[in-house]
Design a protein around this motif. Structure first.
Motif, PDB file in Angstrom:
ATOM      1  N   GLU A  49       0.901  -1.259   0.083  1.00  0.00           N
ATOM      2  CA  GLU A  49      -0.215   0.448   0.177  1.00  0.00           C
ATOM      3  C   GLU A  49       0.361   1.543  -0.340  1.00  0.00           C
ATOM      4  N   LEU A  52       2.707   2.063  -3.134  1.00  0.00           N
ATOM      5  CA  LEU A  52       1.508   2.102  -4.095  1.00  0.00           C
ATOM      6  C   LEU A  52       1.177   4.079  -4.246  1.00  0.00           C
ATOM      7  N   LEU A 179      -6.077  -4.959  -8.652  1.00  0.00           N
ATOM      8  CA  LEU A 179      -5.571  -4.486  -7.507  1.00  0.00           C
ATOM      9  C   LEU A 179      -7.648  -4.368  -6.606  1.00  0.00           C
ATOM     10  N   GLU A 183      -7.687  -0.818  -2.883  1.00  0.00           N
ATOM     11  CA  GLU A 183      -6.516  -0.230  -2.975  1.00  0.00           C
ATOM     12  C   GLU A 183      -6.766   0.502  -4.259  1.00  0.00           C
ATOM     13  N   ASN A 214     -11.444   2.091   3.907  1.00  0.00           N
ATOM     14  CA  ASN A 214      -9.765   2.985   3.870  1.00  0.00           C
ATOM     15  C   ASN A 214     -10.615   4.103   5.059  1.00  0.00           C
TER      16      ASN A 214
END
Length: 251
Positions: A49, A52, A179, A183, A214
């Motif tokens: 993460e 990315l 993904l 993500e 998230n």
């Protein structure tokens, strides 16, 4: 930074040529101590993460040189090439091909240097007959039922854009493999954060990140890990928007 950390960084960036080590050694040491030492120690993200996010904000702020260095580092530490390419492909929906084309060429060059055969395995899951329905389904899942109403109740002059958001932005990109939803919303947040001047869209995708799972704490960590690459002003602005959006979700 101790000797062990220095060796780790040297290994991470193997294959990446950086002239600043010769011309600006004091600055380079200072920045690496911070960006690759102090900041990652505070990360609440997985290493995948974190990488990315960094690649996404460098794409968003058009940081070509640092993107090349971080791409070497990401590949050297195990980030899958497909994940990297998906960042670039999805970034085109939020940044435009005018800002992603050069990064695709940089990425292809670096992947060839790492002996990664191209093209990579195809990741598309929709076709011309399914992309709109699948894209709208993804929008509704992340942002709520109001997304479907935009197709029928939105302003007439926005009907083309609203449809393209469903079939192109979400149907062509968010439905791809490589993904997951968390993500994809995370990197979208990073694209918008890095551009600046897109606060309304950042609010929307902060909410989308909450919808994807998230939470506020994770988004704060995303901003912290991106900060060395985009600076304090945009990072603090993003934190303000996270707080503002979180308050609405808590009511």
């Amino acid at each position: 930074m101790d000797q062990k950390q220095q060796e780790k960084i040297k290994e991470m960036f193997a294959g990446s040529e950086n002239s600043l080590f010769e011309t600006d050694p004091e600055f380079t040491k200072l920045f690496l101590n911070f960006s690759q030492g102090e900041v990652p120690e505070k990360s609440r993200l997985t290493e995948k993460e974190r990488l990315l996010c960094i690649l996404s904000v460098l794409l968003g702020c058009q940081g070509k040189g640092e993107f090349r260095h971080m791409l070497h580092g990401a590949l050297n530490t195990g980030l899958k090439p497909i994940a990297v390419k998906e960042v670039l492909y999805q970034g085109t929906a939020y940044l435009g091909i005018g800002r992603t084309y050069d990064f695709l060429e940089i990425t292809n060059q670096v992947m060839k240097e790492h002996n990664i055969p191209l093209p990579l395995e195809a990741q598309g899951t929709t076709d011309e007959n399914s992309r709109f329905d699948k894209g709208l389904e993804k929008q509704v899942a992340l942002f709520g039922e109001g997304m479907a109403k935009r197709q029928t109740e939105g302003p007439v002059l926005r009907r083309n854009i609203n449809r393209w958001l469903a079939d192109n932005c979400f149907g062509d990109y968010y439905t791809r493999g490589g993904l997951n939803d968390q993500e994809r919303e995370m990197i979208t947040f990073c694209f918008i954060l890095a551009q600046g001047g897109c606060e309304n869209q950042l609010r929307g995708h902060t909410a989308g990140n909450f919808g994807a799972g998230n939470d506020k704490e994770k988004l704060y960590s995303v901003v912290e890990q991106c900060m060395p690459y985009i600076g304090y002003p945009r990072s603090l602005n993003a934190m303000g928007i996270i707080d503002e959006t979180a308050e609405k979700f808590e009511k």
